[in-house]
Design a protein around this motif. Structure first.
Motif, mmCIF file in Angstrom:
data_model
loop_
_atom_site.group_PDB
_atom_site.id
_atom_site.type_symbol
_atom_site.label_atom_id
_atom_site.label_comp_id
_atom_site.label_asym_id
_atom_site.label_seq_id
_atom_site.Cartn_x
_atom_site.Cartn_y
_atom_site.Cartn_z
ATOM 1 N N UNK A 278 0.836 -1.208 0.000
ATOM 2 C CA UNK A 278 0.000 0.000 0.000
ATOM 3 C C UNK A 278 0.866 1.251 0.000
ATOM 4 N N UNK A 279 1.943 1.236 0.768
ATOM 5 C CA UNK A 279 2.860 2.388 0.802
ATOM 6 C C UNK A 279 3.442 2.640 -0.585
ATOM 7 N N UNK A 280 3.938 1.568 -1.222
ATOM 8 C CA UNK A 280 4.504 1.701 -2.565
ATOM 9 C C UNK A 280 3.471 2.164 -3.573
ATOM 10 N N UNK A 281 2.248 1.630 -3.475
ATOM 11 C CA UNK A 281 1.166 1.994 -4.390
ATOM 12 C C UNK A 281 0.759 3.451 -4.232
ATOM 13 N N UNK A 282 0.494 3.870 -2.996
ATOM 14 C CA UNK A 282 0.036 5.243 -2.744
ATOM 15 C C UNK A 282 1.084 6.270 -3.156
ATOM 16 N N UNK A 283 2.326 6.020 -2.754
ATOM 17 C CA UNK A 283 3.402 6.951 -3.088
ATOM 18 C C UNK A 283 3.602 7.042 -4.594
ATOM 19 N N UNK A 284 3.471 5.925 -5.283
ATOM 20 C CA UNK A 284 3.711 5.895 -6.728
ATOM 21 C C UNK A 284 2.581 6.551 -7.513
ATOM 22 N N UNK B 242 5.762 -4.125 -6.674
ATOM 23 C CA UNK B 242 4.402 -4.350 -7.193
ATOM 24 C C UNK B 242 3.568 -3.084 -7.001
ATOM 25 N N UNK B 243 3.695 -2.473 -5.821
ATOM 26 C CA UNK B 243 2.998 -1.214 -5.569
ATOM 27 C C UNK B 243 3.476 -0.108 -6.485
ATOM 28 N N UNK B 244 4.800 -0.071 -6.749
ATOM 29 C CA UNK B 244 5.359 0.945 -7.635
ATOM 30 C C UNK B 244 4.862 0.814 -9.062
ATOM 31 N N UNK B 245 4.836 -0.411 -9.568
ATOM 32 C CA UNK B 245 4.352 -0.647 -10.938
ATOM 33 C C UNK B 245 2.867 -0.328 -11.038
ATOM 34 N N UNK B 246 2.087 -0.811 -10.058
ATOM 35 C CA UNK B 246 0.641 -0.550 -10.065
ATOM 36 C C UNK B 246 0.359 0.941 -9.942
ATOM 37 N N UNK B 247 1.096 1.605 -9.051
ATOM 38 C CA UNK B 247 0.912 3.043 -8.880
ATOM 39 C C UNK B 247 1.288 3.824 -10.122
ATOM 40 N N UNK C 262 4.342 14.168 -10.272
ATOM 41 C CA UNK C 262 5.791 14.323 -10.394
ATOM 42 C C UNK C 262 6.519 14.279 -9.074
ATOM 43 N N UNK C 263 5.838 13.828 -8.007
ATOM 44 C CA UNK C 263 6.474 13.761 -6.695
ATOM 45 C C UNK C 263 7.528 12.659 -6.626
ATOM 46 N N UNK C 264 7.455 11.732 -7.556
ATOM 47 C CA UNK C 264 8.450 10.674 -7.610
ATOM 48 C C UNK C 264 8.125 9.499 -6.723
ATOM 49 N N UNK C 265 7.630 9.741 -5.535
ATOM 50 C CA UNK C 265 7.271 8.676 -4.619
ATOM 51 C C UNK C 265 8.252 8.530 -3.477
ATOM 52 N N UNK C 266 9.532 8.729 -3.769
ATOM 53 C CA UNK C 266 10.552 8.585 -2.737
ATOM 54 C C UNK C 266 10.386 9.577 -1.608
ATOM 55 N N UNK C 267 9.919 10.762 -1.943
ATOM 56 C CA UNK C 267 9.725 11.804 -0.935
ATOM 57 C C UNK C 267 8.619 11.416 0.048
ATOM 58 N N UNK C 268 7.746 10.489 -0.355
ATOM 59 C CA UNK C 268 6.708 9.969 0.531
ATOM 60 C C UNK C 268 7.190 8.692 1.218
ATOM 61 N N UNK C 269 7.795 7.808 0.444
ATOM 62 C CA UNK C 269 8.239 6.514 0.978
ATOM 63 C C UNK C 269 9.261 6.685 2.090
#
Length: 284
Positions: free
Chosen positions: A31-37, A239-244, A44-51
């Motif tokens: 869920x963390x990977x999905x939401x951030x992604x 998996x979350x990153x790809x789905x996101x 354009x947040x990238x996701x890392x800034x959330x993860x």
């Protein structure tokens, strides 16, 4: 209440639902990977800034492992987002973004080197997390103020390759040191230095992130290797990153610039609050 206590309270709550602990943890990281992604691909947040701050708040992994989990997840998101970007009505400014990406790669190596020195010298992971949380929080406040007052701030159309490369160098250095991928920094700089719209900044930010995260993973592979990190949750986060990335890139085709700006602003506020929680958690 420190981050470990937050983590245990959350797990205890879910355990009451008769789920296995391993399943709960895997679901949480997916869920963390999905939401951030989704935020990353859309704004354009990238996701890392959330993860990064979220995993620090949970407190299950050391600061170095968090950096690898974040980089791999964001890289997978950027691959999917760029693959689907051909369907968007905005395009990548290949010339400027490539020069920034080149600077980010070199800056990323320097930032990773400085980070390793800091970890070795301080030899106190919690203090490193505190320093990063304070720096990220302050940067997000500055970016928030820029976005809210963008109409009153003069923007530019830079074309000098040396200046653009230097900007990329600074961005990469800071992003690697903080372990955030650089998303919001990229978006703000692209808007300020190249007068890009919200959607243009988001797409070009993902383009830059692709190269910066790829270089970070390659640098780790050839320096320390991955065996010393706890990457048990990596498959679920990817998996979350790809789905996101898929969800975010599809939403990006439907939303307007104004909506992207609002989503970006909401993301920034959430990041600020999470980092405030990390700072408070360090002292309590």
């Amino acid at each position: 209440m420190n981050s470990l206590m937050y983590h245990e309270l959350f797990l205890n709550f879910l355990m009451n639902k008769q789920l296995r602990r391993s399943d709960i943890i895997a679901l949480l990281y997916l869920i963390i990977g999905l939401t951030a992604s989704v935020f990353g691909a859309l704004a354009g947040l990238g996701g890392g800034i959330i993860i990064k701050p979220v995993l620090d708040l949970i407190g299950q992994y050391d600061v170095a492992s968090v950096g690898i989990l974040s980089a791999a997840t964001v890289f997978s998101m950027s691959c999917v987002s760029l693959f689907n970007s051909t369907k968007l009505d905005v395009k990548i400014n290949v010339k400027s973004s490539l020069v920034i990406a080149a600077g980010s790669i070199i800056g990323g190596v320097l930032g990773k080197w400085l980070f390793n020195i800091l970890v070795h010298e301080i030899n106190a992971p919690d203090k490193v997390k505190l320093i990063q949380a304070i720096m990220i929080g302050l940067l997000m406040v500055i970016i928030y103020m820029f976005v809210k007052n963008k109409q009153n701030i003069k923007t530019y159309h830079l074309s000098n390759a040396f200046v653009i490369f230097a900007i990329g160098l600074c961005l990469g250095n800071l992003a690697a040191f903080l372990g955030i991928g650089g998303g919001p920094l990229n978006v703000a700089i692209l808007a300020f230095c190249f007068s890009m719209s919200a959607r243009e900044s988001a797409l070009n930010s993902i383009f830059i992130i692709f190269f910066s995260q790829l270089s970070a993973l390659i640098f780790t592979a050839f320096s320390t290797g991955f065996s010393q990190f706890d990457l048990s949750m990596l498959p679920y986060m990817i998996i979350g990153g790809v789905s996101g990335g898929l969800i975010g890139s599809k939403l990006a085709r439907k939303v307007k610039d104004a909506h992207v700006e609002k989503i970006f602003t909401v993301g920034i506020v959430l990041i600020i609050l999470i980092n405030v929680a990390n700072v408070v958690g360090y002292f309590y």
